[in-house]
Scaffold this active site. Structure first.
Site, mmCIF file in Angstrom:
data_model
loop_
_atom_site.group_PDB
_atom_site.id
_atom_site.type_symbol
_atom_site.label_atom_id
_atom_site.label_comp_id
_atom_site.label_asym_id
_atom_site.label_seq_id
_atom_site.Cartn_x
_atom_site.Cartn_y
_atom_site.Cartn_z
ATOM 1 N N ASP A 1 -7.660 1.213 -8.581
ATOM 2 C CA ASP A 1 -8.163 2.452 -9.183
ATOM 3 C C ASP A 1 -8.571 2.178 -10.628
ATOM 4 O OD1 ASP A 1 -8.544 5.032 -10.259
ATOM 5 O OD2 ASP A 1 -7.073 5.894 -8.891
ATOM 6 N N THR B 1 -16.874 -5.175 1.016
ATOM 7 C CA THR B 1 -16.137 -3.956 1.327
ATOM 8 C C THR B 1 -17.007 -2.725 1.109
ATOM 9 O OG1 THR B 1 -15.347 -3.590 -0.921
ATOM 10 C CG2 THR B 1 -14.065 -5.111 0.458
ATOM 11 N N LYS B 2 -16.454 -1.591 1.457
ATOM 12 C CA LYS B 2 -17.179 -0.337 1.232
ATOM 13 C C LYS B 2 -17.418 -0.114 -0.252
ATOM 14 C CE LYS B 2 -12.975 2.542 1.136
ATOM 15 N NZ LYS B 2 -12.273 3.678 1.758
ATOM 16 N N PHE B 3 -16.549 -0.670 -1.105
ATOM 17 C CA PHE B 3 -16.746 -0.539 -2.542
ATOM 18 C C PHE B 3 -17.968 -1.334 -2.989
ATOM 19 C CE2 PHE B 3 -12.262 0.443 -1.960
ATOM 20 C CZ PHE B 3 -12.135 1.587 -2.725
ATOM 21 N N ASP C 1 -15.643 -2.893 -9.238
ATOM 22 C CA ASP C 1 -17.047 -2.519 -9.369
ATOM 23 C C ASP C 1 -17.244 -1.605 -10.583
ATOM 24 O OD1 ASP C 1 -15.763 -0.283 -8.380
ATOM 25 O OD2 ASP C 1 -17.377 0.284 -7.003
ATOM 26 N N GLU D 1 0.862 -1.184 0.000
ATOM 27 C CA GLU D 1 0.000 0.000 0.000
ATOM 28 C C GLU D 1 0.893 1.226 0.000
ATOM 29 O OE1 GLU D 1 -2.516 2.626 -0.438
ATOM 30 O OE2 GLU D 1 -3.348 0.585 -0.350
#
Length: 239
Positions: free
Chosen positions: A143, A218-220, A179, A93
């Protein structure tokens, strides 16, 4: 007058690549900044292009090794590592806020099976991951670089997949998720064309899981559901 290309400069150009992340500094909380200073050194793997990762030396065991590229804020990484203490996880990361947040989670959960690079994953894979050393790779929601002129910056590209594929053991897996439908289609095209990989399914994976673990929501995922987007998982195996 043009600058002469020395052998050293030619080698530098050969190893250069288009970065798949923006270098803009993101926001970081006080807690994340403190964790970056005080906790991250416990979990840090330092980039060193002269030496390969030695998982047995790092973790003190011969457990399977999974590389996660782009840990984000670390919720998925920590959840999977907590559920699978029998697997060693190496994360990459680049953003300080994510590294700080994940360091906090690792400390809170007292996880011993995760180590982190705060460095460009392409360079880590290229220089520090030995061929045939990985049991799996997770690349979740990279991304998407939505604008067409930016598609060249997407991580999943023929260049990167050619670099990554030899690092997998025979039978090991590469699990990607996005997504963004256009990116999912590109991922499928690129991975299907990779000579060392084969699709575990006929098309996109019918389940959000790989041979080792399920991928946590996940939040995605949640954001995509709210916006009416889909979510696509791809699982490919090393031939």
């Amino acid at each position: 007058m043009s600058q002469e290309l020395t052998p050293e400069k030619l080698e530098e150009l050969k190893h250069s690549h288009i970065r798949s992340f923006s270098t803009r500094k993101g926001r970081i909380s006080h807690a994340q900044e403190r964790a970056l200073t005080e906790l991250f050194p416990k979990y840090e793997l330092k980039y060193d292009k002269e030496n390969k990762v030695n998982a047995k030396e790092i973790f003190g065991n011969d457990n399977p090794v999974v590389l996660e590229i782009g840990c984000g804020m670390g919720e998925t990484t920590a959840a999977i590592a907590e559920a699978h203490p029998e697997v060693n996880f190496i994360g990459c990361e680049i953003f300080p806020s994510g590294v700080g947040a994940l360091s906090l989670l690792l400390e809170e959960k007292q996880l011993k099976n995760v180590r982190l690079f705060k460095h460009d994953a392409v360079e880590v894979v290229r220089d520090m991951i030995a061929d045939g050393s990985l049991d799996g790779v997770h690349i979740y929601f990279p991304d998407p670089w939505r604008k067409a002129r930016h598609h060249k910056r997407r991580l999943i590209s023929p260049f990167f997949v050619e670099l990554l594929s030899p690092k997998l053991k025979t039978g090991a897996y590469l699990h990607c998720a996005t997504d963004w439908e256009n990116y999912a289609e590109q991922m499928m095209e690129v991975l299907s064309a990779a000579p060392l990989l084969k699709n575990k399914y006929e098309g996109f994976s019918p389940v959000a899981e790989n041979p080792i673990t399920k991928r946590p929501v996940t939040k995605f995922n949640e954001r995509g559901n709210r916006l009416g987007h889909g979510c696509w998982d791809l699982v490919f195996l090393k031939k």
